[in-house]
Design a protein around this motif. Structure first.
Motif, mmCIF file in Angstrom:
data_model
loop_
_atom_site.group_PDB
_atom_site.id
_atom_site.type_symbol
_atom_site.label_atom_id
_atom_site.label_comp_id
_atom_site.label_asym_id
_atom_site.label_seq_id
_atom_site.Cartn_x
_atom_site.Cartn_y
_atom_site.Cartn_z
ATOM 1 N N SER A 289 15.782 31.835 34.997
ATOM 2 C CA SER A 289 16.677 32.902 34.553
ATOM 3 C C SER A 289 16.012 33.719 33.460
ATOM 4 C CB SER A 289 17.978 32.307 34.009
ATOM 5 O OG SER A 289 18.619 31.516 34.970
ATOM 6 N N PRO A 290 16.357 34.986 33.342
ATOM 7 C CA PRO A 290 15.814 35.783 32.231
ATOM 8 C C PRO A 290 16.145 35.124 30.896
ATOM 9 C CG PRO A 290 16.941 37.183 33.821
ATOM 10 C CD PRO A 290 17.243 35.771 34.218
ATOM 11 N N THR B 255 12.713 36.104 38.133
ATOM 12 C CA THR B 255 12.748 37.071 39.225
ATOM 13 C C THR B 255 13.168 38.452 38.734
ATOM 14 O OG1 THR B 255 14.992 36.352 39.756
ATOM 15 C CG2 THR B 255 13.194 35.356 40.991
ATOM 16 N N ALA B 256 12.638 39.486 39.411
ATOM 17 C CA ALA B 256 12.979 40.865 39.082
ATOM 18 C C ALA B 256 14.433 41.140 39.428
ATOM 19 C CB ALA B 256 12.064 41.823 39.841
ATOM 20 N N GLN B 257 14.974 42.168 38.825
ATOM 21 C CA GLN B 257 16.396 42.473 38.979
ATOM 22 C C GLN B 257 16.767 42.749 40.433
ATOM 23 O OE1 GLN B 257 17.716 45.600 36.405
ATOM 24 N NE2 GLN B 257 19.883 45.132 36.667
ATOM 25 N N ASP B 258 15.864 43.341 41.193
ATOM 26 C CA ASP B 258 16.172 43.684 42.585
ATOM 27 C C ASP B 258 15.750 42.597 43.562
ATOM 28 O OD1 ASP B 258 13.522 44.166 42.032
ATOM 29 O OD2 ASP B 258 13.378 45.950 43.290
ATOM 30 N N CYS B 259 15.454 41.414 43.071
ATOM 31 C CA CYS B 259 15.084 40.289 43.932
ATOM 32 C C CYS B 259 16.340 39.630 44.500
ATOM 33 C CB CYS B 259 14.277 39.269 43.131
ATOM 34 S SG CYS B 259 13.924 37.733 44.025
ATOM 35 N N ASP B 260 16.341 39.343 45.784
ATOM 36 C CA ASP B 260 17.394 38.545 46.410
ATOM 37 C C ASP B 260 17.000 37.078 46.213
ATOM 38 O OD1 ASP B 260 19.100 37.119 48.088
ATOM 39 O OD2 ASP B 260 19.092 38.637 49.663
#
Length: 456
Positions: free
Chosen positions: A7-8, A126-131
């Motif tokens: 998680s971020p 993971t990047a924000q647009d990652c599923d």
């Protein structure tokens, strides 16, 4: 966030992906001391290469992405970066965030059943647009396939493979049925029985079904030869060394099935695995024997080391009886396919152009390359036998993978649509994201195609 991804958080360190063509521009943006350190460390932005930047504000490491053609070019970072959570501060042009996460996770794969890992892999924020759910299901499906193939045959015989299939089916609420030993003869699976009858671990047909009956029916058949001695046409010692991987088709089908069920694709899934050990004993089947298949076709055995097509034939016939919309079989079937395509590219066969185009495009988009080879009708006559409906091996040594595909087409022709994948199931030399050992070839490509065809 998950057991594979982080998680971020304020504790995650930051890395920057650098392609070889962009290396000098990237170094020019660093402080003089960091740029000098990177050069002195021999950092050339090669695939998976890492250099730490202890004195660079806001940036802890550079990760090489090679030519930047695929997220797998940087997948080695999972075991090259120090343990802990890491975030990329951007992706190279054209890289998809979900595929980047999949590649990173697979780069951290280690087979640990018999040996403890030296370290834990780094985890990617993971990047924000990652599923994230998609990334995790694909990575776990591939890891399942790798684990099954990597397990030595002594711990992955037909009964063990059955247990693994049951575990997966139970996790997703699928219904399981297994036909074992002499019951295969009573229920008309004579070629599965013939190939596996010499082994102490009985042959079996493992099946499970999942999904709504109203959805299109999808059949997956995986070759489950848990060890292949070659039978009476025995392999040389070096030819047996990797034969634990001869169940790679079944392992790939199980990994693919796990993705399909976890994604809840709207299909009625039917998985069939003929699981055998091709062993040697007094009751082993022989070269020259005539076997009667489930379909009723008689088959002259040309070589007992060409056993995979025999067990697949009975399983494919059973799959066709349920009238699937699409039937796919996957098998570590021929050495000829490796000679033609090498270990990385999976050849496949189908008479349906739309399937060939869809799977090829899907594989190219996610760095899981496949290549269509022809079901060349002219070679079909090579399967003629003077005393049976067909020969298992055909005449001569030409076009071995094609003639194997033509043999299976005799049994898969009753399906509305059919495709056969002649996979290797093994990475002989480690490269980023693909450690030496068992590998899912074509499985991610097929999954991506199925999502497009049936809808996620």
């Amino acid at each position: 966030m998950t057991d594979l991804f982080a998680s971020p958080s304020d504790f995650a360190r930051t890395a920057r992906l650098v392609t070889a063509s962009g290396l000098e521009a990237e170094l020019s943006r660093l402080s003089d001391s960091s740029a000098a350190h990177a050069r002195a460390s021999g950092f050339e932005a090669g695939p998976g290469q890492v250099v730490m930047l202890p004195g660079e504000a806001g940036l802890d490491a550079l990760v090489g992405a090679g030519k930047g053609q695929s997220p797998f070019d940087a997948a080695g970072a999972a075991l090259a970066l120090p343990e802990g959570d890491w975030a990329y501060d951007g992706l190279p042009e054209g890289w998809d965030a979900t595929q980047t996460a999949i590649a990173f996770a697979l780069g951290g794969y280690q087979f640990t059943r018999y040996k403890s890992p030296k370290r834990a892999p780094a985890r990617l924020v993971t990047a924000q647009d990652c599923d994230v759910a998609e990334a995790e299901r694909v990575a776990k499906g591939v890891m399942l396939t790798r684990d099954l193939i990597n397990t030595p045959a002594g711990d992955m015989l037909p009964s063990h493979l059955e247990a693994e299939a049951r575990k997966l089916a139970d996790a997703h609420g699928a219904s399981v049925s297994v036909i074992t030993g002499d019951d295969l003869l009573e229920q008309n699976y004579p070629m599965i029985h013939a190939v596996g009858r010499a082994a102490t671990d009985a042959p079996r047909l493992i099946e499970f079904e999942w999904g709504d009956d109203s959805h299109p029916r999808l059949a997956l058949v995986g070759k489950g030869v848990c060890f292949d001695s070659g039978g009476l046409d025995i392999k040389p010692a070096d030819g047996m060394l990797l034969m634990k991987k001869d169940m790679g088709g079944s392992a790939t089908v199980l990994g693919l099935a796990s993705m399909i069920m976890d994604a809840k694709l709207p299909v009625r899934l039917h998985v069939l695995i003929p699981a055998v050990e091709n062993a040697i004993a007094g009751n082993a089947f022989r070269p020259g024997d005539i076997l009667t298949s489930r379909k009723g076709l008689t088959v002259e055995v040309g070589n007992t080391d060409a056993e995979g097509r025999l067990v697949l034939a009975d399983a494919i016939t059973k799959a066709c009886e349920s009238d699937p919309e699409l039937l796919i079989d996957m098998a570590t079937l021929t050495g000829a396919a490796r000679v033609a395509m090498g270990p990385d590219v999976a050849p496949f066969y189908t008479d349906v152009d739309a399937i060939a185009e869809g799977v090829t495009e899907a594989g190219a988009s996610i760095d899981d390359p496949v290549w269509r080879l022809p079901l060349w009708d002219r070679y079909d006559e090579w399967l003629d036998s003077p005393i049976a409906d067909l020969s298992s091996t055909g005449s001569g040594r030409f076009a071995g993978s094609i003639t194997a595909g033509l043999f299976l087409r005799r049994f898969g022709s009753d399906a509305k649509q059919w495709a056969h994948f002649d996979i290797f199931g093994w990475t002989p030399a480690a490269r980023p994201g693909r450690p030496q050992g068992g590998e899912m070839l074509a499985g991610r490509a097929v999954y991506a195609y199925l999502k497009q065809r049936f809808g996620a």
